[in-house]
Design an enzyme around this catalytic site. Structure first.
Site, PDB file in Angstrom:
ATOM      1  N   GLU A  67       1.076  -0.959  -0.018  1.00 17.90           N
ATOM      2  CA  GLU A  67      -0.106  -0.198   0.076  1.00 17.90           C
ATOM      3  C   GLU A  67       0.605   1.653  -0.622  1.00 17.90           C
ATOM      4  O   GLU A  67       0.314   1.989  -0.394  1.00 17.90           O
ATOM      5  CB  GLU A  67      -1.013   0.001   1.069  1.00 17.90           C
ATOM      6  CG  GLU A  67      -2.121  -1.247   1.283  1.00 17.90           C
ATOM      7  CD  GLU A  67      -1.363  -2.182   2.303  1.00 17.90           C
ATOM      8  OE1 GLU A  67      -0.541  -2.214   2.205  1.00 17.90           O
ATOM      9  OE2 GLU A  67      -2.388  -2.569   2.957  1.00 17.90           O
ATOM     10  N   CYS A  85       0.269   1.541   6.758  1.00 14.02           N
ATOM     11  CA  CYS A  85      -0.497   1.830   5.701  1.00 14.02           C
ATOM     12  C   CYS A  85      -2.253   3.004   5.959  1.00 14.02           C
ATOM     13  O   CYS A  85      -1.967   3.610   5.308  1.00 14.02           O
ATOM     14  CB  CYS A  85      -0.914   0.520   5.124  1.00 14.02           C
ATOM     15  SG  CYS A  85       1.287  -0.450   4.418  1.00 14.02           S
TER      16      CYS A  85
HETATM   17  N1  THU Z   1       2.343  -6.559   4.352  1.00  7.30           N
HETATM   18  C1  THU Z   1       1.622  -5.539   3.288  1.00  7.30           C
HETATM   19  O1  THU Z   1       2.245  -5.636   1.967  1.00  7.30           O
HETATM   20  N2  THU Z   1       0.633  -4.596   3.278  1.00  7.30           N
HETATM   21  C2  THU Z   1       0.022  -4.999   4.996  1.00  7.30           C
HETATM   22  O2  THU Z   1      -0.546  -3.769   5.078  1.00  7.30           O
HETATM   23  C3  THU Z   1      -0.060  -5.608   5.334  1.00  7.30           C
HETATM   24  C4  THU Z   1       1.577  -6.263   5.279  1.00  7.30           C
HETATM   25  C5  THU Z   1       3.739  -7.366   3.839  1.00  7.30           C
HETATM   26  C6  THU Z   1       4.143  -6.678   4.702  1.00  7.30           C
HETATM   27  C7  THU Z   1       5.411  -7.748   4.250  1.00  7.30           C
HETATM   28  O3  THU Z   1       6.295  -7.846   3.147  1.00  7.30           O
HETATM   29  C8  THU Z   1       4.135  -8.423   4.405  1.00  7.30           C
HETATM   30  O4  THU Z   1       2.899  -8.597   3.794  1.00  7.30           O
HETATM   31  C9  THU Z   1       4.168  -9.889   5.623  1.00  7.30           C
HETATM   32  O5  THU Z   1       4.135  -9.129   6.700  1.00  7.30           O
END
Ligand code: THU
Length: 136
Positions: free
Chosen positions: A59, A91
């Site tokens: 995000e 985020c």
């Molecule tokens: N992650 C995201 O990209 N967005 C979120 O809102 C939650 C978590 C990613 C971060 C990390 O690379 C993986 O998901 C596990 O936490």
């Protein structure tokens, strides 16, 4: 819920970005696609790092793409994961900066979609207006 019209394209872009996510450590691939007020779409996946704490969520990567291309108001964001996970708290705060009324579409790998507003996800939030009211 059923996704219709231009939201379908946004969801498809988030799913495509998810396929390009760089997540070798968690194995949790996330894609996000943001529609700016101009109508343009900016998409990104999460980008992990061997120094784990430097990871950037999908995000935030998508928001930074949009804002660095000149968008200042974000209208809708779609977030695609395997299991329909919600955007993390960090985020939510970054999204809130560019649109308190922003719509947030959360979609799983089967296409099941939930819709929120940023105000649903981050009630009573802190934002730019709070700084505008400060005494100088
Ligand atoms: N992650 C995201 O990209 N967005 C979120 O809102 C939650 C978590 C990613 C971060 C990390 O690379 C993986 O998901 C596990 O936490």
């Amino acid at each position: 819920m059923t996704v219709e019209g231009e939201d379908q394209e946004l969801v498809a872009r988030a799913q495509a970005a998810r396929a390009l996510a760089y997540a070798p450590y968690s194995g949790y691939h996330v894609g996000a696609a943001v529609r700016g007020a101009s109508g343009q779409i900016y998409a990104a996946g999460n980008v992990e790092n061997a120094s784990y704490g430097l990871t950037v969520c999908a995000e935030r990567a998508a928001v930074f793409k949009a804002v660095s291309e000149g968008e200042r108001k974000l209208v809708t964001v779609a977030v695609a994961t395997e299991n329909g996970g919600s955007p993390c708290g960090a985020c939510r705060q970054v999204l809130r900066e560019f649109g308190l009324a922003m719509r947030v579409l959360v979609v799983d790998s089967a296409g099941r979609t939930r819709a929120y507003t940023l105000a649903d996800l981050l009630p009573d939030s802190f934002g730019p207006e709070d700084l505008a009211e400060r005494e100088t």
